[in-house]
Write an enzyme that holds these catalytic residues in place. Structure first.
Site, PDB file in Angstrom:
ATOM      1  N   TYR A   1       0.794  -1.148  -0.008  1.00 37.02           N
ATOM      2  CA  TYR A   1      -0.089   0.161   0.204  1.00 37.02           C
ATOM      3  C   TYR A   1       0.877   1.250  -0.011  1.00 37.02           C
ATOM      4  O   TYR A   1       0.670   2.428  -0.516  1.00 37.02           O
ATOM      5  CB  TYR A   1      -0.854   0.123   1.173  1.00 37.02           C
TER       6      TYR A   1
ATOM      7  N   LYS B   1       1.127 -12.938  10.735  1.00 36.73           N
ATOM      8  CA  LYS B   1       2.087 -12.336  11.685  1.00 36.73           C
ATOM      9  C   LYS B   1       1.026 -11.950  12.825  1.00 36.73           C
ATOM     10  O   LYS B   1       1.269 -11.377  13.308  1.00 36.73           O
ATOM     11  CB  LYS B   1       3.071 -11.664  11.417  1.00 36.73           C
TER      12      LYS B   1
ATOM     13  N   ASP C   1       7.198 -16.440   9.667  1.00 34.18           N
ATOM     14  CA  ASP C   1       8.494 -17.013   9.858  1.00 34.18           C
ATOM     15  C   ASP C   1       8.466 -18.389   9.680  1.00 34.18           C
ATOM     16  O   ASP C   1       9.346 -19.164   9.212  1.00 34.18           O
ATOM     17  CB  ASP C   1       8.971 -16.521  11.045  1.00 34.18           C
TER      18      ASP C   1
ATOM     19  N   ASP D   1       5.359 -11.394  -1.806  1.00 39.25           N
ATOM     20  CA  ASP D   1       6.354 -11.126  -2.757  1.00 39.25           C
ATOM     21  C   ASP D   1       7.737 -11.949  -2.213  1.00 39.25           C
ATOM     22  O   ASP D   1       8.321 -12.600  -3.076  1.00 39.25           O
ATOM     23  CB  ASP D   1       6.769  -9.668  -2.709  1.00 39.25           C
TER      24      ASP D   1
ATOM     25  N   ASP E   1       8.951 -15.892  -4.279  1.00 40.14           N
ATOM     26  CA  ASP E   1      10.463 -16.027  -4.804  1.00 40.14           C
ATOM     27  C   ASP E   1      11.108 -17.499  -4.095  1.00 40.14           C
ATOM     28  O   ASP E   1      11.907 -18.188  -4.733  1.00 40.14           O
ATOM     29  CB  ASP E   1      11.303 -14.911  -4.375  1.00 40.14           C
TER      30      ASP E   1
HETATM   31  C1  IPM Z   1       7.018  -9.400  -8.355  1.00 41.86           C
HETATM   32  C2  IPM Z   1       7.939  -8.278  -8.384  1.00 41.86           C
HETATM   33  C3  IPM Z   1       7.331  -6.967  -8.369  1.00 41.86           C
HETATM   34  C4  IPM Z   1       6.924  -6.931  -7.014  1.00 41.86           C
HETATM   35  C5  IPM Z   1       8.284  -5.874  -8.563  1.00 41.86           C
HETATM   36  C6  IPM Z   1       9.030  -5.929 -10.218  1.00 41.86           C
HETATM   37  C7  IPM Z   1       7.682  -4.539  -8.672  1.00 41.86           C
HETATM   38  O1  IPM Z   1       8.945  -8.467  -7.722  1.00 41.86           O
HETATM   39  O2  IPM Z   1       5.858  -9.278  -9.095  1.00 41.86           O
HETATM   40  O3  IPM Z   1       6.897 -10.086  -7.501  1.00 41.86           O
HETATM   41  O4  IPM Z   1       7.454  -6.296  -6.166  1.00 41.86           O
HETATM   42  O5  IPM Z   1       5.582  -7.047  -6.826  1.00 41.86           O
HETATM   43 MG    MG Z   2       8.597 -10.342  -6.486  1.00 40.72          MG
END
Ligand code: IPM
Ligand code: MG
Length: 369
Positions: free
Chosen positions: A142, A197, A229, A253, A257
């Protein structure tokens, strides 16, 4: 349900975004040859960090309007690390699109394919098949710089806000439960875990409270909780036990990953961002400036995002061809890995972007209709 043509706004963006978008469109075209008319019209739009560097705005004039009236938006990748705003943040029109169209449901499937790298030694890792459902309009994002909401207290202090609203969170959790039902119908586990959390933050306790309220409306779906966590730990220790993981934006986010890494890397990380009226489809990876222009990118995350887009369009168009094309593309990726015919350089393989694209096109051509 309408039964007309679907207009797709395509933003190739920066770096490998161009290559992986081209790959995706080629695979969709191959699917169309097998299945019949998909009734898609593409509108190519200029946007991204390269565009910003050259023109001073992050999207071409009229491009934002064009995304608004499109049936779906496909985005390659945006970002060039050397091109930044004065505050040090990168060019990210994508964050604005998420907000403008309220694309709250960030769907990030994480699936282990045979012959793709298994990063965990435990053999059960071959069964990883989960979805990170990342809320994508509020939470800590946000306060993303693109929205100009940070509180610059002084030269020595900056505050960002983590916002959780009832309206968005109800829709998000409902989406999670419906997704779990759909996955169960397709043979999946059909369970939802609320990742939060709630032990520390009021906003997160609120997020969990709404989760409980909505869970009561889906008594057929098993639900549980995990602190974020502990979830990071469990994604390493027992990721095969999870199905749909629903969470706040920043947590999603980060964990998406991590989860992408479990099944190879970001080149497998597909993503659909869905709101009540719009849908945006993009690989969750970035523009990878280190390999730009080298034909090395793994286009599978983008191609699988293309399949998610077709699946989404099917609901809007009512066209069976959209559903069939999505399944055909997913099956081509699955059988390609099974036969060890997909060997991305990302995983030490010998195939660059174009070679993988050619192989996928062949797999689609060969697939049983
Ligand atoms: C994602 C990417 C984006 C995010 C970036 C590129 C703005 O990391 O799609 O996960 O942080 O959401
Ligand atoms: Mg990302």
């Amino acid at each position: 349900m309408k039964n007309s043509r679907s207009r797709i706004a395509v933003i190739k963006g920066d770096g490998i975004g161009v290559d992986v978008t081209d790959a995706t469109l080629a695979v969709i075209e191959a699917a169309e040859k097998r299945i019949g008319d998909l009734a898609l019209d593409y509108e190519f739009l200029d946007a991204g960090a390269g565009y910003f560097r050259d023109h001073g705005t992050d999207m071409a004039p009229g491009a934002e309007k064009a995304t608004e009236s499109a049936d779906a938006i496909f985005l390659g990748a945006i970002g060039i690390p050397t091109v930044r705003h004065e505050d040090g943040t990168e060019i990210a029109p994508h964050l604005r699109l998420r907000e403008t169209f309220q694309l709250y449901a960030g769907v990030r499937p994480v699936k282990a394919y045979p012959n793709a790298p298994q990063r965990l030694a435990d053999e059960r890792a071959a069964g990883i098949d989960l979805v990170i459902l990342r809320e994508s309009t509020e939470g800590l994002f946000y306060s993303a710089a693109a929205h100009g909401r940070s509180e610059i207290v002084s030269d020595d202090e900056v505050r960002d806000t983590l916002r959780i609203t009832r309206a968005t969170t109800e829709k998000l959790h409902d989406f999670a439960f419906r997704l779990a039902q759909k996955r169960r119908e397709r043979g999946g586990q059909g369970r939802v875990t609320c990742v939060d959390k709630a032990n520390v933050f009021r906003s997160m306790a609120f997020f969990r409270k709404i989760f409980d309220e909505r869970a009561a409306k889906f008594p057929d779906v098993e639900h549980s909780y995990n602190y974020v966590d502990a979830q990071a730990l469990d994604l390493i220790r027992r990721p095969w036990e999870f199905d749909v993981l629903v969470m706040e934006n920043m947590f999603g986010d980060i964990l998406s990953d991590l989860a992408g890494g479990l099944v190879g890397g970001m080149g497998m990380a597909a993503c659909a961002e869905i709101g009540d009226t719009h849908g945006l489809f993009q690989p969750a990876h970035g523009s990878a400036p280190d390999i730009t222009g080298q034909d090395k990118a793994n286009p599978l995350a983008a191609v699988l995002s293309g399949a998610l887009m077709l699946d989404y369009l099917a609901d809007r168009s009512g066209l069976q061809a959209h559903t069939d094309a999505a399944h055909l593309i997913e099956a081509a990726v699955q059988s390609g890995f099974e036969a060890n015919r997909l060997r991305p350089m990302e995983f030490g393989g010998d195939q660059g972007t174009r070679e993988i694209t050619r192989e996928l096109v062949t797999l689609v051509e060969e697939a049983r209709p």
